[in-house]
Write a protein that holds these residues in place. Structure first.
Motif, PDB file in Angstrom:
ATOM      1  N   ALA A 121       5.721  23.650  -1.056  1.00  0.00           N
ATOM      2  CA  ALA A 121       6.821  22.634  -1.352  1.00  0.00           C
ATOM      3  C   ALA A 121       7.734  23.002  -2.287  1.00  0.00           C
ATOM      4  CB  ALA A 121       6.218  21.305  -1.478  1.00  0.00           C
ATOM      5  N   ALA A 122       6.971  23.497  -3.572  1.00  0.00           N
ATOM      6  CA  ALA A 122       7.899  23.784  -4.544  1.00  0.00           C
ATOM      7  C   ALA A 122       8.759  25.101  -4.361  1.00  0.00           C
ATOM      8  CB  ALA A 122       6.895  24.263  -5.744  1.00  0.00           C
ATOM      9  N   GLU A 123       8.420  26.217  -3.502  1.00  0.00           N
ATOM     10  CA  GLU A 123       9.235  27.144  -3.304  1.00  0.00           C
ATOM     11  C   GLU A 123      10.442  26.814  -2.523  1.00  0.00           C
ATOM     12  OE1 GLU A 123      10.664  30.912  -3.055  1.00  0.00           O
ATOM     13  OE2 GLU A 123       9.470  30.110  -4.665  1.00  0.00           O
ATOM     14  N   LEU A 124      10.187  25.644  -1.501  1.00  0.00           N
ATOM     15  CA  LEU A 124      11.253  25.256  -0.944  1.00  0.00           C
ATOM     16  C   LEU A 124      12.465  24.491  -1.726  1.00  0.00           C
ATOM     17  CD1 LEU A 124       9.750  23.708   2.437  1.00  0.00           C
ATOM     18  CD2 LEU A 124      11.130  25.925   2.088  1.00  0.00           C
ATOM     19  N   ARG A 136      -4.197  23.537  -1.999  1.00  0.00           N
ATOM     20  CA  ARG A 136      -2.809  23.532  -3.147  1.00  0.00           C
ATOM     21  C   ARG A 136      -1.702  24.601  -2.656  1.00  0.00           C
ATOM     22  NH1 ARG A 136      -6.220  26.514  -7.988  1.00  0.00           N
ATOM     23  NH2 ARG A 136      -6.710  28.450  -7.172  1.00  0.00           N
ATOM     24  N   ASP A 137      -1.923  25.377  -1.436  1.00  0.00           N
ATOM     25  CA  ASP A 137      -0.902  26.201  -1.014  1.00  0.00           C
ATOM     26  C   ASP A 137       0.367  25.358  -0.606  1.00  0.00           C
ATOM     27  OD1 ASP A 137       0.279  28.738  -0.733  1.00  0.00           O
ATOM     28  OD2 ASP A 137      -0.344  28.531   1.305  1.00  0.00           O
ATOM     29  N   ALA A 138      -0.031  24.291  -0.158  1.00  0.00           N
ATOM     30  CA  ALA A 138       0.880  23.278   0.377  1.00  0.00           C
ATOM     31  C   ALA A 138       1.813  22.778  -0.673  1.00  0.00           C
ATOM     32  CB  ALA A 138       0.418  22.036   1.198  1.00  0.00           C
ATOM     33  N   VAL A 139       1.344  22.717  -1.797  1.00  0.00           N
ATOM     34  CA  VAL A 139       2.337  22.342  -2.969  1.00  0.00           C
ATOM     35  C   VAL A 139       3.165  23.344  -3.275  1.00  0.00           C
ATOM     36  CG1 VAL A 139       2.052  21.445  -5.406  1.00  0.00           C
ATOM     37  CG2 VAL A 139       0.438  20.512  -3.907  1.00  0.00           C
ATOM     38  N   ALA A 140       2.534  24.554  -3.380  1.00  0.00           N
ATOM     39  CA  ALA A 140       3.213  25.965  -3.851  1.00  0.00           C
ATOM     40  C   ALA A 140       4.402  26.096  -2.815  1.00  0.00           C
ATOM     41  CB  ALA A 140       2.267  27.267  -3.808  1.00  0.00           C
ATOM     42  N   ARG A 171       5.037  19.283   8.448  1.00  0.00           N
ATOM     43  CA  ARG A 171       5.583  17.819   8.203  1.00  0.00           C
ATOM     44  C   ARG A 171       4.835  17.326   7.025  1.00  0.00           C
ATOM     45  NH1 ARG A 171       9.885  17.192  10.856  1.00  0.00           N
ATOM     46  NH2 ARG A 171      10.081  16.961  13.043  1.00  0.00           N
ATOM     47  N   GLN A 172       3.765  17.558   6.460  1.00  0.00           N
ATOM     48  CA  GLN A 172       3.106  17.062   5.317  1.00  0.00           C
ATOM     49  C   GLN A 172       3.822  17.643   4.180  1.00  0.00           C
ATOM     50  OE1 GLN A 172       1.861  14.429   6.597  1.00  0.00           O
ATOM     51  NE2 GLN A 172       0.045  14.487   5.335  1.00  0.00           N
ATOM     52  N   ILE A 173       4.270  18.944   4.153  1.00  0.00           N
ATOM     53  CA  ILE A 173       5.169  19.483   3.197  1.00  0.00           C
ATOM     54  C   ILE A 173       6.527  18.785   2.951  1.00  0.00           C
ATOM     55  CG2 ILE A 173       6.290  21.782   2.448  1.00  0.00           C
ATOM     56  CD1 ILE A 173       3.811  23.183   3.612  1.00  0.00           C
ATOM     57  N   MET A 183       0.862  -1.388   0.042  1.00  0.00           N
ATOM     58  CA  MET A 183      -0.287   0.060  -0.031  1.00  0.00           C
ATOM     59  C   MET A 183       0.893   1.262  -0.053  1.00  0.00           C
ATOM     60  SD  MET A 183      -2.933   0.971   2.836  1.00  0.00           S
ATOM     61  CE  MET A 183      -3.555   2.532   2.832  1.00  0.00           C
ATOM     62  N   ASP A 184       0.534   2.231  -1.000  1.00  0.00           N
ATOM     63  CA  ASP A 184       1.254   3.411  -1.002  1.00  0.00           C
ATOM     64  C   ASP A 184       0.824   4.377   0.216  1.00  0.00           C
ATOM     65  OD1 ASP A 184       3.176   2.540  -3.000  1.00  0.00           O
ATOM     66  OD2 ASP A 184       1.508   2.955  -4.660  1.00  0.00           O
ATOM     67  N   VAL A 185       1.646   5.165   0.641  1.00  0.00           N
ATOM     68  CA  VAL A 185       1.164   6.259   1.550  1.00  0.00           C
ATOM     69  C   VAL A 185       1.586   7.673   0.882  1.00  0.00           C
ATOM     70  CG1 VAL A 185       1.504   7.137   3.824  1.00  0.00           C
ATOM     71  CG2 VAL A 185       1.442   4.568   3.529  1.00  0.00           C
ATOM     72  N   TYR A 186       0.623   8.545   1.045  1.00  0.00           N
ATOM     73  CA  TYR A 186       0.849   9.954   0.305  1.00  0.00           C
ATOM     74  C   TYR A 186       0.438  10.905   1.224  1.00  0.00           C
ATOM     75  CZ  TYR A 186       1.175   7.127  -4.028  1.00  0.00           C
ATOM     76  OH  TYR A 186       1.263   6.056  -4.994  1.00  0.00           O
ATOM     77  N   PRO A 187       1.038  12.067   1.067  1.00  0.00           N
ATOM     78  CA  PRO A 187       0.924  12.973   2.205  1.00  0.00           C
ATOM     79  C   PRO A 187      -0.312  13.452   2.012  1.00  0.00           C
ATOM     80  CG  PRO A 187       2.280  13.892   0.592  1.00  0.00           C
ATOM     81  CD  PRO A 187       2.306  12.222   0.072  1.00  0.00           C
ATOM     82  N   TYR A 188      -0.996  14.048   2.973  1.00  0.00           N
ATOM     83  CA  TYR A 188      -2.445  14.585   2.905  1.00  0.00           C
ATOM     84  C   TYR A 188      -2.203  15.993   2.730  1.00  0.00           C
ATOM     85  CZ  TYR A 188      -6.588  16.861   4.461  1.00  0.00           C
ATOM     86  OH  TYR A 188      -7.402  17.633   4.634  1.00  0.00           O
ATOM     87  N   LEU A 189      -3.029  16.522   1.646  1.00  0.00           N
ATOM     88  CA  LEU A 189      -2.871  17.719   1.271  1.00  0.00           C
ATOM     89  C   LEU A 189      -4.201  18.633   1.517  1.00  0.00           C
ATOM     90  CD1 LEU A 189      -0.762  17.587  -2.012  1.00  0.00           C
ATOM     91  CD2 LEU A 189       0.152  18.089   0.218  1.00  0.00           C
ATOM     92  N   SER A 190      -4.162  19.566   2.467  1.00  0.00           N
ATOM     93  CA  SER A 190      -5.348  20.257   2.869  1.00  0.00           C
ATOM     94  C   SER A 190      -5.584  21.387   1.812  1.00  0.00           C
ATOM     95  CB  SER A 190      -5.369  20.729   4.155  1.00  0.00           C
ATOM     96  OG  SER A 190      -4.333  21.843   4.325  1.00  0.00           O
TER      97      SER A 190
END
Length: 70
Positions: free
Chosen positions: A16-19, A10-14, A51-53, A1-8
């Motif tokens: 992560a990309a900025e980091l 789309r700002d979390a994706v932004a 942590r999710q990021i 089973m794959d485990v993926y981060p929970y994203l509340s």
């Protein structure tokens, strides 16, 4: 089973990309440091978010597609 981060949101994706853009290979460590700082201040919500990021940064660093590809 794959485990993926929970994203509340789309700002979390932004964030992560900025980091990744700013810190490169050290982006995961930066996210972890921000999570630790939030925990130290007693901010559970930001601790969990960073942590999710951190997990998302790691996932984005994998050079192949994960999960179902359509």
């Amino acid at each position: 089973m794959d485990v993926y981060p929970y994203l509340s949101d789309r700002d979390a994706v932004a964030q992560a990309a900025e980091l990744i853009r700013r810190f490169g290979e050290d982006a995961g460590g930066e996210a972890a440091a921000r999570a630790d700082a939030s925990r130290d201040r007693g901010n559970v919500i930001h601790f969990c978010r960073w942590r999710q990021i951190e997990r998302l940064v790691v996932l984005l660093s994998v050079p192949k597609a994960l999960g179902t590809v359509h």
